[in-house]
Design a protein around this motif. Structure first.
Motif, short mmCIF file in Angstrom:
data_model
loop_
_atom_site.label_atom_id
_atom_site.label_comp_id
_atom_site.label_asym_id
_atom_site.label_seq_id
_atom_site.Cartn_x
_atom_site.Cartn_y
_atom_site.Cartn_z
N ARG A 85 -14.04 17.66 43.73
CA ARG A 85 -13.38 17.30 42.60
C ARG A 85 -13.76 17.98 41.30
O ARG A 85 -15.10 17.86 41.13
CB ARG A 85 -13.48 15.82 42.59
CG ARG A 85 -12.58 15.22 41.56
CD ARG A 85 -12.60 13.61 41.69
NE ARG A 85 -12.10 12.66 40.64
CZ ARG A 85 -12.77 11.93 39.75
NH1 ARG A 85 -14.11 11.80 40.17
NH2 ARG A 85 -12.16 11.31 38.70
N VAL A 87 -12.97 17.48 37.04
CA VAL A 87 -12.04 17.17 36.01
C VAL A 87 -12.47 17.55 34.59
O VAL A 87 -13.67 17.49 34.30
CB VAL A 87 -12.43 15.37 35.68
CG1 VAL A 87 -11.65 14.77 34.82
CG2 VAL A 87 -12.12 14.64 37.14
N THR A 88 -11.53 17.96 34.00
CA THR A 88 -11.95 18.55 32.39
C THR A 88 -11.06 17.85 31.50
O THR A 88 -9.88 17.60 31.91
CB THR A 88 -11.64 20.21 32.57
OG1 THR A 88 -10.25 20.49 32.95
CG2 THR A 88 -12.73 20.78 33.71
N GLU A 89 -11.41 18.23 30.26
CA GLU A 89 -10.51 18.00 29.03
C GLU A 89 -10.08 19.39 28.75
O GLU A 89 -11.14 20.17 28.38
CB GLU A 89 -11.24 17.25 27.88
CG GLU A 89 -10.33 17.28 26.80
CD GLU A 89 -10.89 16.45 25.73
OE1 GLU A 89 -10.56 15.44 25.28
OE2 GLU A 89 -11.77 17.17 24.99
N THR A 103 -5.77 16.24 29.96
CA THR A 103 -6.76 16.23 31.14
C THR A 103 -6.30 16.58 32.31
O THR A 103 -5.37 16.28 32.70
CB THR A 103 -7.17 14.57 31.15
OG1 THR A 103 -7.74 14.12 29.93
CG2 THR A 103 -8.30 14.22 32.26
N GLU A 105 -7.42 17.04 36.37
CA GLU A 105 -8.10 16.78 37.63
C GLU A 105 -7.70 17.45 38.74
O GLU A 105 -6.49 17.56 39.22
CB GLU A 105 -8.17 15.25 37.98
CG GLU A 105 -8.79 14.99 39.07
CD GLU A 105 -8.70 13.30 39.42
OE1 GLU A 105 -9.34 12.98 40.71
OE2 GLU A 105 -7.79 12.57 38.94
N THR A 107 -8.57 18.26 42.98
CA THR A 107 -9.26 17.99 44.13
C THR A 107 -9.25 19.06 45.19
O THR A 107 -8.10 19.51 45.09
CB THR A 107 -8.87 16.63 44.61
OG1 THR A 107 -7.56 16.52 44.82
CG2 THR A 107 -8.96 15.32 43.70
N GLN A 121 -2.59 16.86 36.06
CA GLN A 121 -2.68 17.03 34.53
C GLN A 121 -1.84 15.89 33.75
O GLN A 121 -0.91 15.86 33.90
CB GLN A 121 -2.25 18.35 34.25
CG GLN A 121 -2.79 18.95 32.72
CD GLN A 121 -2.40 20.22 32.17
OE1 GLN A 121 -2.02 20.90 33.21
NE2 GLN A 121 -2.77 20.92 31.25
#
Length: 156
Positions: A85, A87-89, A103, A105, A107, A121
């Motif tokens: 996984r 997760v980014t901004e 944002t 994510e 996986t 997103q």
């Protein structure tokens, strides 16, 4: 590939031909990204990518067909759970000066000898922007990653 959309969120999936570790690395490694960003282009463009893969680190990408038509995106890593996984901004800007913060994510799940990659997103300012990302941006990115992984798979 499946897609599901709400007003400000998209969800897309793609099954890729190699395991989660290889997909995660292709998605996050700057040198591999430089290859797949332009792998399907008929004419080489500009691709500059820098990755600091750690929580709080950033990935900066600049790409486009020429110096006057560049897209920019800076992603700050919020969660890194290799190879499961990410997760980014994401803060992106287009050549016309439009900017957007979302944002993302991603996986990576083992699936029938390959990987089920899922992108969620959220934070799109309009449904039209979200739809553009569904129909153009993510389809193009996933096509490029898949082409890169298939080419690499053929070499092993």
């Amino acid at each position: 590939m499946t897609q599901n959309t709400e007003t400000s969120q998209l969800r897309m999936t793609r099954v890729l031909p190699v395991g989660p570790e290889a997909v995660f690395d292709a998605y996050t490694d700057a040198e591999k990204q430089k290859i797949w960003f332009s792998i399907l282009d008929e004419k080489p463009g500009i691709v500059e990518i820098d990755v600091d893969l750690r929580v709080g680190g950033r990935q900066t990408a600049v790409w486009g067909p020429d110096p006057d038509t560049l897209f920019r995106e800076t992603q700050t890593f919020l969660v890194i759970d290799r190879p499961h996984r990410l997760v980014t901004e994401s803060v992106g800007s287009s050549p016309d000066g439009m900017t957007m913060t979302t944002t993302v994510e991603v996986t990576f799940e083992a699936h029938e000898g390959g990987t089920l990659l899922t992108v969620v997103q959220s934070g799109f300012p309009t449904s039209e922007t979200r739809d553009f990302f569904v129909q153009e941006v993510w389809v193009g990115a996933l096509d490029r990653i898949e082409a890169y992984l298939r080419r690499e798979q053929g070499r092993s």
